[in-house]
Scaffold this motif. Structure first.
Motif, PDB file in Angstrom:
ATOM      1  N   ARG A   1      -0.918  -3.862  -4.338  1.00 61.66           N
ATOM      2  CA  ARG A   1      -0.062  -4.401  -4.546  1.00 61.66           C
ATOM      3  C   ARG A   1      -0.192  -5.659  -5.881  1.00 61.66           C
ATOM      4  NH1 ARG A   1      -0.452  -3.742   1.503  1.00 61.66           N
ATOM      5  NH2 ARG A   1       1.443  -2.198   2.196  1.00 61.66           N
TER       6      ARG A   1
ATOM      7  N   ASP B   1      -0.517   2.382  -4.665  1.00 66.82           N
ATOM      8  CA  ASP B   1      -1.425   3.872  -4.679  1.00 66.82           C
ATOM      9  C   ASP B   1      -2.293   2.899  -3.554  1.00 66.82           C
ATOM     10  OD1 ASP B   1      -1.074   5.061  -6.672  1.00 66.82           O
ATOM     11  OD2 ASP B   1      -2.077   4.378  -8.216  1.00 66.82           O
ATOM     12  N   LYS B   2      -3.094   3.797  -2.826  1.00 63.60           N
ATOM     13  CA  LYS B   2      -3.423   3.720  -1.552  1.00 63.60           C
ATOM     14  C   LYS B   2      -5.240   4.520  -1.766  1.00 63.60           C
ATOM     15  CE  LYS B   2      -0.012   4.485   1.926  1.00 63.60           C
ATOM     16  NZ  LYS B   2      -0.397   2.581   2.718  1.00 63.60           N
TER      17      LYS B   2
ATOM     18  N   THR C   1      -3.661  -0.503   0.112  1.00 63.26           N
ATOM     19  CA  THR C   1      -2.892  -0.632  -1.100  1.00 63.26           C
ATOM     20  C   THR C   1      -2.734  -1.635  -2.074  1.00 63.26           C
ATOM     21  OG1 THR C   1      -2.052   0.361   1.268  1.00 63.26           O
ATOM     22  CG2 THR C   1      -0.387  -0.407  -1.359  1.00 63.26           C
TER      23      THR C   1
END
Length: 307
Positions: free
Chosen positions: A32, A287-288, A30
């Motif tokens: 971050r 967002d992954k 992810t």
């Protein structure tokens, strides 16, 4: 006689329903926001930054030591007091002669001039002795609270270091504690025995750190980090989520959309290290991104798991 012929019937088994495709578990990371530091790591050793020898300027006997090992001293602070043994006896003799001369002066006017000359001579001698006694008092030439760190940096990393750069280190004696300082000098000559016969060259890098609490001692080993670049509150992505680089300098990633389907994207990367990369464009916080290659197009409803 008519007989009934048996009728044989074979029941057909119904075809089993098609098995639905099982969800594929995907590893993801992810994007971050956070702080980023790009560093050069090196092993180092603490050493004294500045030192000076203090000694008496004239021979004599130590009368009193005014400091102990480990004490903090200031410039011109008295360290020890010594007295010159020959002077003590001479001073006593001169004092007797001085008094005798004064008595002789009052009783023998004929010798006044000679005795006056002796008085002047002895006064001059006493002044010299006083100056000599001052030289027996040893004072500190410097004040010391700064420790110097010498770290060995490989030639592949040393070109990224500059004077004034921030540096920090840890030492086994104080687990979990960090000391910070400023890079002072990169020696232009490689360490002896390095860079020969195809071996990598190492250079000594010096930086200084305050030691106000006297916790650091000369000779301690340390793990050093020189901060080459850093960014505050920036978008970060684990490096294993980054794909191949295109001709335009951007990188490919496989991101999951709102429907948990894989979509290829291009991202622009800034700072990076082994663990993380700074994302300048192409992704948003949360967002992954898929780790590894994307699944086949026919994969339905992939189940994502990751960090």
């Amino acid at each position: 006689m008519l007989g009934a012929s048996p009728v044989l019937a074979q029941a057909t088994k119904p075809s089993p329903p098609e098995a639905s495709a099982a969800p594929v578990k995907l590893d993801t990371v992810t994007a971050r926001r956070g702080d980023f530091r790009q560093t050069v790591d090196a092993a180092g050793k603490l050493q004294l930054h500045t030192w000076a020898d203090a000694y008496a300027r004239i021979g004599g006997q130590v009368k009193e030591v005014l400091v102990a090992i480990g004490d903090t001293v200031q410039v011109d602070q008295a360290l020890l007091d010594s007295s010159a043994r020959p002077l003590k006896a001479q001073n006593a003799t001169r004092e007797d002669a001085f008094e005798s001369a004064r008595m002789n002066a009052s009783s023998a006017n004929a010798r006044v001039d000679a005795i006056a000359a002796q008085i002047h001579e002895r006064e001059a001698t006493l002044k010299i002795d006083e100056e000599a006694c001052q030289k027996t008092l040893v004072r500190s030439p410097i004040a010391g609270t700064v420790v110097s760190m010498a770290a060995r940096v490989a030639e592949s990393d040393v070109t990224r270091l500059r004077p004034g750069m921030a540096a920090s280190f840890t030492t086994p004696g104080y687990p979990g504690k960090h000391w910070s300082g400023t890079l002072r000098q990169v020696t232009p000559i490689p360490d002896e025995g390095t860079g020969e016969q195809g071996k990598q060259a190492f250079y000594t890098v010096l930086f200084e750190v305050k030691n106000a609490d006297h916790e650091l001692m000369s000779g301690m080993s340390a793990q050093v980090q020189f901060v080459v670049a850093q960014a505050r509150d920036t978008l970060l992505l684990p490096a294993n989520g980054l794909g191949a680089q295109d001709e335009d300098g951007q990188y490919r990633v496989n991101a999951l959309d709102a429907g948990q389907h894989v979509a290829a994207r291009k991202v622009k990367v800034g700072l990076r290290n082994v663990q993380q990369v700074q994302i300048l464009s192409g992704l948003a916080p949360g967002d992954k991104v898929l780790v590894g290659s994307a699944p086949d197009a026919g994969t339905k409803s992939p189940a994502a798991s990751g960090s």
